[in-house]
Design an enzyme around this catalytic site. Structure first.
Site, PDB file in Angstrom:
ATOM      1  N   ASP A 120       0.797  -1.225   0.000  1.00 27.53           N
ATOM      2  CA  ASP A 120       0.000   0.000   0.000  1.00 27.53           C
ATOM      3  C   ASP A 120       0.828   1.273   0.000  1.00 27.53           C
ATOM      4  O   ASP A 120       0.270   2.372  -0.116  1.00 27.53           O
ATOM      5  CB  ASP A 120      -0.953   0.010   1.206  1.00 27.53           C
ATOM      6  N   ASP A 179      -6.193  -5.143  -5.990  1.00 31.18           N
ATOM      7  CA  ASP A 179      -5.918  -3.744  -5.623  1.00 31.18           C
ATOM      8  C   ASP A 179      -4.466  -3.347  -5.933  1.00 31.18           C
ATOM      9  O   ASP A 179      -4.159  -2.182  -6.179  1.00 31.18           O
ATOM     10  CB  ASP A 179      -6.138  -3.509  -4.117  1.00 31.18           C
TER      11      ASP A 179
HETATM   12  N1  GLY Z   1      -7.207  -1.695  -0.945  1.00 32.29           N
HETATM   13  C1  GLY Z   1      -8.173  -1.978   0.028  1.00 32.29           C
HETATM   14  C2  GLY Z   1      -9.570  -1.746  -0.397  1.00 32.29           C
HETATM   15  O1  GLY Z   1      -9.862  -1.455  -1.529  1.00 32.29           O
HETATM   16  O2  GLY Z   1     -10.431  -1.863   0.458  1.00 32.29           O
END
Ligand code: GLY
Length: 402
Positions: A120, A179
């Site tokens: 992230d 993601d």
């Molecule tokens: N990347 C985490 C979400 O989309 O909740």
């Protein structure tokens, strides 16, 4: 939702629209004045939000039942979005207080450049420092981004061919989530910045493996793929935030669409454009996409008019579709641009766009963070706001180009 909402939506849509014809034969449904007004209103809302957020914390959501703002430290995956929104709003308005607010908040994000414990770091730094660098040209922001990309690259495995998303106490797992496509943008940028082809190769490898293993035949995607770290074999495909392993979690589809559109922008490899178009087809043709184009929190969570939506997935989709439309011929682009416009109209309507003083200062209502965990359901989410603002800014750029 229901009939009354549809009538209000249609009325609202007519207010927002006018058909203009660009020199390129491209039609634009939204008026420039409408888009600019939503950005001005968003500045107004965010000035309310700014007063509530402690300086070293980052807003994430709001609990309406207790009137409490949900904030995080810099190490949350959502920490970069607020600052990123401030930069977009500053870019639009030139408002000095936004510049100052963004600048002082950034200091508390800088330590994430050394974070090697999560994929992230791409979200945290590219949405904040990436926009800051693009808008101000301040070279110090580039140094933070570059270090952040090095930290992210440490999570790449040659054996698996992907950047690891989550760390897991069980070292036999190598989890990659859809993601993660979003975090490749930081690697692409850093590759250009430092003239280091390896970083771009990592991004390409990850994007190719994700095409291979995350997608079903209909171009919907799994949320999580678990690889064997010793030989790269796929062990399991499942969900974390979706309804079921075989369902289509709405935000996951949006991350994929945005990710492959961005990969085409950065590499010009046709396979990424093809992938983005196929994902856009899946979303736009989905029989359970509601009339207002704000998806159910999972495309398979069909349960009647009160099923929770995910306005964040809609905002990400709109921002991606507007960019995708720029890579296609006017005929091919039309339906994606139109869907992006329809989403913006819905998100800008009173059903989704909060009045000043409500929603804790956030812009967009009715997003879903993590339904299976019962967390952030039918709530504002800072990333819904970020991608909504990005979609508005992208729209103005499209109008400007016309
Ligand atoms: N990347 C985490 C979400 O989309 O909740």
């Amino acid at each position: 939702m229901g009939c009354k909402f549809v009538v209000v939506s249609v009325f609202w849509g007519i207010l927002a629209m006018s058909i203009t014809h660009a020199q390129t034969n491209r039609k634009f449904t939204l008026k420039r004045g409408f888009v600019e007004e939503k950005l001005r209103q968003s500045i107004d809302r965010y000035q309310v939000l700014a007063k509530r957020v402690p300086l070293h914390m980052f807003p994430r959501s709001y609990d309406v039942s207790t009137d409490s703002l949900i904030v995080t430290r810099s190490n949350s995956w959502t920490s970069g979005f607020y600052v990123g929104s401030l930069w977009y709003l500053f870019e639009f308005s030139g408002n000095k207080s936004l510049f100052e607010e963004a600048g002082q908040r950034m200091r508390y994000l800088a330590s994430e450049q050394y974070n090697t414990s999560t994929h992230d770091v791409g979200f945290m730094l590219y949405c904040s420092y990436g926009n800051a660098l693009r808008i101000t040209g301040d070279k110090d922001y580039g140094l933070v981004l570059s270090q952040g990309a090095s930290s992210l690259a440490q999570r790449f495995s040659n054996v698996v061919g992907c950047v690891r998303s989550w760390d897991n106490v069980d070292s036999s797992k190598y989890l990659v989530i859809i993601d993660n496509m979003m975090n490749l943008e930081l690697l692409n940028w850093a590759s250009r910045y430092s003239d280091d082809p390896w970083l771009a190769k990592i991004a390409i490898s990850h994007a190719d493996k994700t095409i291979e293993n995350h997608f079903r035949e209909d171009y919907s995607s799994y949320h999580v793929v678990d690889y064997n770290p010793t030989n790269g074999a796929v062990r399991r495909k499942h969900t974390h935030q979706g309804l079921a392993d075989e369902s289509s979690w709405a935000r996951g589809q949006a991350w994929g669409l945005y990710g492959y559109t961005m990969m085409f922008r950065d590499t010009k490899e046709q396979r990424y454009l093809d992938q983005a178009v196929q994902i856009a087809e899946y979303i736009s043709n989905h029989p359970d996409l509601p009339e207002d184009k704000i998806p159910l929190w999972d495309f398979n969570a069909v349960g009647g008019p009160d099923t929770e939506r995910d306005a964040s997935a809609a905002a990400i989709t709109a921002a991606a579709l507007l960019e995708l439309s720029t890579f296609l011929s006017p005929d091919a682009a039309e339906k994606y641009q139109l869907l992006g416009e329809e989403i913006i109209i819905s998100l800008s309507s009173p059903r989704y766009y909060a009045n000043k003083g409500e929603n804790g200062g956030f812009l967009i209502k009715h997003a879903t963070g993590h339904m299976p965990a019962g967390s952030e359901v039918d709530a504002p989410l800072v990333y819904a706001d970020y991608y909504y603002i990005e979609a508005l800014v992208r729209y103005l750029k499209l109008l400007g180009d016309s």
